[in-house]
Design a protein around this motif. Structure first.
Motif, short mmCIF file in Angstrom:
data_model
loop_
_atom_site.label_atom_id
_atom_site.label_comp_id
_atom_site.label_asym_id
_atom_site.label_seq_id
_atom_site.Cartn_x
_atom_site.Cartn_y
_atom_site.Cartn_z
N UNK A 36 -26.39 -0.96 18.35
CA UNK A 36 -26.73 0.33 18.92
C UNK A 36 -27.56 1.15 17.93
N UNK A 37 -27.13 1.18 16.67
CA UNK A 37 -27.88 1.91 15.64
C UNK A 37 -29.22 1.23 15.36
N UNK A 38 -29.22 -0.09 15.36
CA UNK A 38 -30.46 -0.84 15.12
C UNK A 38 -31.47 -0.59 16.24
N UNK A 39 -30.99 -0.51 17.47
CA UNK A 39 -31.86 -0.23 18.60
C UNK A 39 -32.50 1.16 18.45
N UNK A 40 -31.69 2.13 18.06
CA UNK A 40 -32.19 3.49 17.84
C UNK A 40 -33.29 3.49 16.78
N UNK A 41 -33.05 2.75 15.70
CA UNK A 41 -34.05 2.68 14.64
C UNK A 41 -35.34 2.04 15.11
N UNK A 42 -35.23 0.99 15.92
CA UNK A 42 -36.43 0.32 16.43
C UNK A 42 -37.30 1.26 17.26
N UNK A 43 -36.66 2.16 18.00
CA UNK A 43 -37.40 3.08 18.86
C UNK A 43 -38.24 4.07 18.07
N UNK A 44 -38.01 4.15 16.76
CA UNK A 44 -38.84 4.99 15.90
C UNK A 44 -40.30 4.54 15.92
N UNK A 45 -40.54 3.29 16.36
CA UNK A 45 -41.91 2.79 16.43
C UNK A 45 -42.76 3.63 17.38
N UNK A 46 -42.13 4.26 18.37
CA UNK A 46 -42.87 5.11 19.29
C UNK A 46 -43.38 6.38 18.62
N UNK A 49 -46.66 5.04 12.88
CA UNK A 49 -46.58 4.29 11.63
C UNK A 49 -45.74 4.99 10.57
N UNK A 50 -46.07 6.23 10.26
CA UNK A 50 -45.41 6.94 9.16
C UNK A 50 -43.93 7.18 9.44
N UNK A 51 -43.62 7.58 10.68
CA UNK A 51 -42.22 7.86 11.04
C UNK A 51 -41.37 6.60 10.95
N UNK A 52 -41.91 5.48 11.41
CA UNK A 52 -41.16 4.22 11.38
C UNK A 52 -40.93 3.77 9.94
N UNK A 53 -41.97 3.83 9.13
CA UNK A 53 -41.84 3.38 7.75
C UNK A 53 -40.95 4.31 6.93
N UNK A 54 -40.98 5.60 7.26
CA UNK A 54 -40.10 6.55 6.58
C UNK A 54 -38.64 6.23 6.90
N UNK A 55 -38.38 5.88 8.16
CA UNK A 55 -37.04 5.48 8.56
C UNK A 55 -36.60 4.22 7.81
N UNK A 56 -37.49 3.22 7.73
CA UNK A 56 -37.18 1.97 7.04
C UNK A 56 -36.89 2.23 5.56
N UNK A 57 -37.66 3.14 4.95
CA UNK A 57 -37.44 3.47 3.53
C UNK A 57 -36.14 4.24 3.35
N UNK A 58 -35.83 5.13 4.29
CA UNK A 58 -34.62 5.94 4.18
C UNK A 58 -33.36 5.08 4.21
#
Length: 234
Positions: A36-46, A49-58
């Motif tokens: 469930x948390x992983x799915x939420x993180x994946x949706x950051x792709x919408x 680029x910067x928001x998704x990579x910031x999430x991955x770094x966080x």
């Protein structure tokens, strides 16, 4: 008449089976929280680029300096590996017990809903396990870019991967299996944990299992579909 030793063995067998089912249910619910948390993180792709990579770094800097860099991911992976071993081990043990208890094969196999669901859970579980191995190689451990591009940028790796149509189809098929597995698994876990004692609670449990499975499987499928459609792009 059954001897005392036979009764004791039977009682122990029942208790062991119940314990295995409880361990399987708890480990399955841990995986449910993770996906469930992983799915939420994946949706950051919408969000781009910067928001998704910031999430991955966080994820790697979370709880610093209490945890070292990547500490949360390390702890999460250890818990997930242990849960996976417990979940698969219990599933295999329960399957062996069921096979051993069926000393005489059925003359006519009646493919009831329960039988179909159990077969789907077994083979669906194997499919999901194989997909997890590939998913880790693709995005985490090996970081394989099937398009031949770099693997250092998480967002670009996602886009490059799902722009390949056959990889997206494999991913969507795995999400279909995941949804079916979660649907039956959540319902079984709630039963095992004694949360469905009445008709109303059983009905609510079935509705919750279906809703959660649908949300998670569809949620995971959105990013690859929109990447393949060109909506999410570099």
């Amino acid at each position: 008449m059954a001897t005392t030793s036979t009764l004791v063995k039977g009682t122990r067998g029942v208790r062991t089976t119940i314990a295995l089912k409880i361990l399987m249910a708890v480990s399955g619910l841990l995986f449910l929280a993770f996906v469930a948390l992983h799915m939420y993180g994946n949706l950051k792709a919408f969000a781009g680029h910067d928001a998704y990579n910031e999430y991955a770094h966080h994820l790697r800097t979370f709880a610093e300096p209490m945890l070292p860099f990547g500490g949360l991911l390390f702890v999460t992976r250890v818990v997930l590996v242990l849960s996976l071993v417990v979940h698969v081990g219990c599933a295999v043990a329960l399957w062996r017990r069921a096979q051993a208890a069926r000393t005489v094969p059925y003359v006519v196999k009646k493919h009831t809903g329960a039988t179909y669901a159990s077969r789907l859970m077994r083979w669906g579980g194997v499919t999901i396990l194989l997909f997890i191995v590939w998913h880790l190689l693709n995005f985490t451990i090996g970081k394989v870019n099937v398009s031949g591009g770099p693997t250092s940028d998480p967002y670009d790796l996602v886009v490059d991967s799902f722009q390949v149509w056959w990889l997206t189809l494999i991913y969507l098929a795995a999400m279909l299996m995941l949804g079916a597995h979660l649907h039956h698994g959540i319902w079984s876990a709630l039963q095992t944990l004694g949360l469905t004692p009445h008709a109303r609670s059983r009905r609510l449990a079935k509705q919750a299992a279906f809703t959660i499975a649908l949300v998670i499987s569809v949620g995971f499928s959105l990013v690859p579909v929109f990447v393949l459609a060109g909506v999410i792009d570099k």
